[in-house]
Design a protein around this motif. Structure first.
Motif: not given
Length: 340
Positions: A251-257, A323-330, A332-333
């Motif tokens: 449901v969300e994937i991105g840089a740790k920080r 909902p599909l994974l889409r770019i949101a605030a740097s 994917e959500v």
């Protein structure tokens, strides 16, 4: 009313992994057969993993987190072909692992290894440490003398006394047994290690030792990790990027920080709010998000967004459109209304 996101899906890999990703997972799915009823009728299949996709760069650690039963351990076992996926692909260094025969898979197992959750149950109680660590080398054609010598070197590498090489697993503590499991995973010189909750069965002080060991081995040996855990504090310590799973989906994937500082998915925010803070005053001030109800059954997932029955932000579109994974605030959500 907040406007739902309709940005185009990202083309290519998540941030931190490019076209030459060491590991590329696409639409990975695992559906277990449903249980038979008293009348013999088979129930609906259980979709433990439902369309998981991510990339992992060489030398990177990806943390995979979520509640118990979300499918993260099943995902890890499919990455190393301990489970056969229902569909999807796992491409390691340009080769699709899911399409290889058992014979063709054997050489690849040198490069991909796994560390299991319970150190004692994953070690053969009837074998000595020497045999446990050297077995992968014997399978690969090493002589018994060379394999034993290498096992002693690996014991020293993971912080164990080589003179204990002829002891049995029950003679070691939980932390020591996990070090043996890590040594066994390193025997063939892997490039990728899938660590399935490697510290959850250990005491807190021992957890820190094992996490520090894995970090040191990553730097010294150039390893890549898929680190599966439910403890977000541990994941924050070891990971470069984090993927949050719910009911078999990311449901969300991105840089740790980015993910820890500004979570975009309501489920991610709820998970992070449950992590205790070391400052008692800050702990009292912050808002705790309590999710109502239990996760739905993967045998009968709700329509639309699988999180909407427990989501405080759910609207009509959430109940009807997945909902599909889409770019949101740097990052994917998978959310129609990401952010605060």
């Amino acid at each position: 009313m907040t406007t739902p996101i309709h940005a185009a899906p990202p083309a290519g890999s998540p941030e931190g992994a490019g076209p030459a990703a060491l590991l590329s997972v696409r639409d990975l799915t695992m559906a277990f057969p449903g249980r038979r009823s008293a009348t013999g009728r088979r129930g609906a299949p259980v979709r433990a993993v439902d369309g998981v996709s991510f990339d992992l760069a060489a030398g990177e650690t990806l943390g995979l987190v979520g509640e118990s039963g979300c499918g993260k351990s099943t995902t890890g076992r499919m990455l190393v072909r301990l489970l056969e996926p229902t569909s999807g692909s796992v491409v390691f260094d340009g080769r699709d692992v899911t399409r290889l025969s058992q014979r063709a898979l054997r050489p690849l197992r040198r490069d991909v290894q796994m560390v299991f959750q319970d150190p004692h149950s994953s070690l053969n109680p009837r074998q000595t440490v020497s045999r446990i660590i050297s077995d992968p080398l014997l399978v690969q054609g090493w002589s018994a003398a060379d394999a034993r010598r290498r096992a002693a070197e690996l014991m020293e590498l993971v912080g164990l006394i080589p003179e204990h090489i002829d002891r049995y697993p029950h003679e070691f503590s939980g932390g020591q047994a996990q070090r043996i499991g890590i040594a066994r995973s390193l025997a063939t010189g892997p490039r990728l290690i899938v660590a399935d909750e490697p510290v959850s069965a250990l005491d807190v002080s021992v957890q820190a030792q094992i996490v520090n060991l894995m970090e040191r081995l990553r730097e010294e040996l150039g390893l890549s990790y898929v680190f599966i855990a439910h403890d977000l504090s541990v994941v924050k310590r070891v990971s470069d990027r984090v993927a949050v799973m719910y009911l078999g989906r990311i449901v969300e994937i991105g840089a740790k920080r980015d993910l820890y500082d500004t979570p975009q998915h309501p489920y991610t925010r709820a998970l992070l709010s449950a992590v205790p803070l070391p400052d008692p005053a800050a702990e009292r001030r912050r808002e705790r998000i309590v999710l109502l109800g239990d996760p739905p059954s993967p045998a009968a997932p709700p329509p639309g967004c699988s999180f909407h029955p427990r989501c405080p932000k759910a609207q009509e579109v959430c109940r009807t459109e997945r909902p599909l994974l889409r770019i949101a605030a740097s990052r994917e959500v998978a959310c129609h209304f990401p952010g605060d």
